[in-house]
Scaffold this motif. Structure first.
Motif, short mmCIF file in Angstrom:
data_model
loop_
_atom_site.label_atom_id
_atom_site.label_comp_id
_atom_site.label_asym_id
_atom_site.label_seq_id
_atom_site.Cartn_x
_atom_site.Cartn_y
_atom_site.Cartn_z
N ASP A 1 0.03 -5.73 5.28
CA ASP A 1 1.49 -5.82 5.19
C ASP A 1 2.16 -4.55 4.69
OD1 ASP A 1 0.29 -6.18 2.69
OD2 ASP A 1 1.94 -7.39 1.93
N MET A 2 1.44 -3.72 3.97
CA MET A 2 2.02 -2.49 3.46
C MET A 2 0.90 -1.52 3.10
SD MET A 2 3.28 -4.11 -0.22
CE MET A 2 4.16 -2.67 -0.73
N ASP A 3 1.23 -0.25 3.04
CA ASP A 3 0.22 0.76 2.73
C ASP A 3 -0.19 0.64 1.27
OD1 ASP A 3 -0.94 3.46 2.04
OD2 ASP A 3 -0.55 3.75 4.17
N GLY A 4 -1.49 0.77 1.04
CA GLY A 4 -1.98 0.71 -0.32
C GLY A 4 -1.38 1.78 -1.21
N ILE A 5 -0.99 2.92 -0.64
CA ILE A 5 -0.34 3.98 -1.41
C ILE A 5 0.97 3.47 -1.99
CG2 ILE A 5 0.79 6.22 -1.25
CD1 ILE A 5 -2.21 6.47 -1.26
N ASP A 6 1.72 2.68 -1.20
CA ASP A 6 2.98 2.12 -1.69
C ASP A 6 2.73 1.09 -2.80
OD1 ASP A 6 4.53 3.63 0.07
OD2 ASP A 6 4.25 2.17 1.69
N VAL A 7 1.64 0.32 -2.66
CA VAL A 7 1.29 -0.64 -3.70
C VAL A 7 0.97 0.11 -4.99
CG1 VAL A 7 -0.32 -2.45 -4.40
CG2 VAL A 7 0.42 -2.31 -2.03
#
Length: 253
Positions: free
Chosen positions: A53-59
């Protein structure tokens, strides 16, 4: 220690969570970045960079903006830029797939040692925990009362006197010293010091514990928690050197 594993692939998450539990960790599993961000607070985050659902970098960026929780990135990406970016955003370490559980556990412990703050002594202004279970002021060095363990040189000193340990004895002491005062189960110790799924005689552990106690000069250094395992604690009067650690000509008596 409670660990949050943010990993969408159950083929990776299942065996990994099982392996971590064998080492005594409590594992919470989130399959998406959103689930991970909504999860309760934990002591460590294991973050896969490739989430649906989203890039791990953003997490990683979001977690770091609101918390100082240690983060270890798990990545199958070959691009060095992603790893560098994650570290610059506040991740504490990373492992590249494929990896072994023992490697990950070693990284978790190393990150935990670096992240754990010392307790200031109000009388002296120094950062020495008052219970004698001190943390290393120098990377790779563990101090527990009068006991010093140097993992870089694999040397042990008690009351400034060197103690000669066999390789497995050193590994055993180092394992118990990872979290002084905490109980390590027999299974955890066998997995960490010998090999995962060790099926040899459990008497092996008892023999090494007995030898280690003799060399430390006081059996109370290693407490036997009946039916569970062992823990490392300073004796009641650790400032008094034991005769067993005094040397004659450099050799242990």
């Amino acid at each position: 220690m409670r660990v949050l594993l943010i990993e969408d692939d159950d083929r990776v998450a299942g065996p990994l969570a099982e392996g971590l539990r064998r080492f005594g960790f409590t594992v919470e599993h989130a399959r998406t970045g959103a689930e991970g961000l909504a999860a309760p607070e934990v002591a460590m985050v294991l973050l896969d960079l490739g989430l649906p659902d989203m890039d791990g970098i953003d997490v990683c960026r979001t977690l770091r903006s609101r918390s100082s929780v240690p983060i270890i990135m798990i990545t199958a990406r070959d691009d060095e830029v992603d790893r560098v970016l994650g570290l610059e955003l506040g991740a504490d370490d990373y492992v590249s797939k494929p990896f072994g559980v023992r490697e990950l556990v070693a990284r978790i412990r190393a990150v935990t040692r670096r992240a754990r703050p010392a307790v200031a002594d109000p009388r002296s202004g120094s950062s020495n925990p008052s219970d004698g279970l001190s943390r290393p002021a120098t990377p790779g060095i563990q101090r527990i009362g009068p006991l010093t363990i140097d993992c870089r040189t694999r040397q042990v000193r008690l009351h400034q006197t060197s103690i000669a340990l066999a390789p497995k004895e050193f590994d055993l002491l180092s394992c118990l010293a990872e979290d002084p005062g905490a109980v390590c189960s027999r299974r955890q110790i066998l997995d960490a010091v010998w090999e995962p799924h060790f099926f040899g005689p459990t008497k092996t552990l008892d023999v090494h514990i007995a030898a280690l106690r003799r060399k430390l000069g006081d059996a109370s250094w290693i407490e036997n928690i009946r039916g569970i395992g062992f823990r490392l604690v300073p004796p009641a009067h650790p400032d008094v050197p034991s005769a067993a650690v005094r040397t004659r000509g450099g050799e242990l008596r």
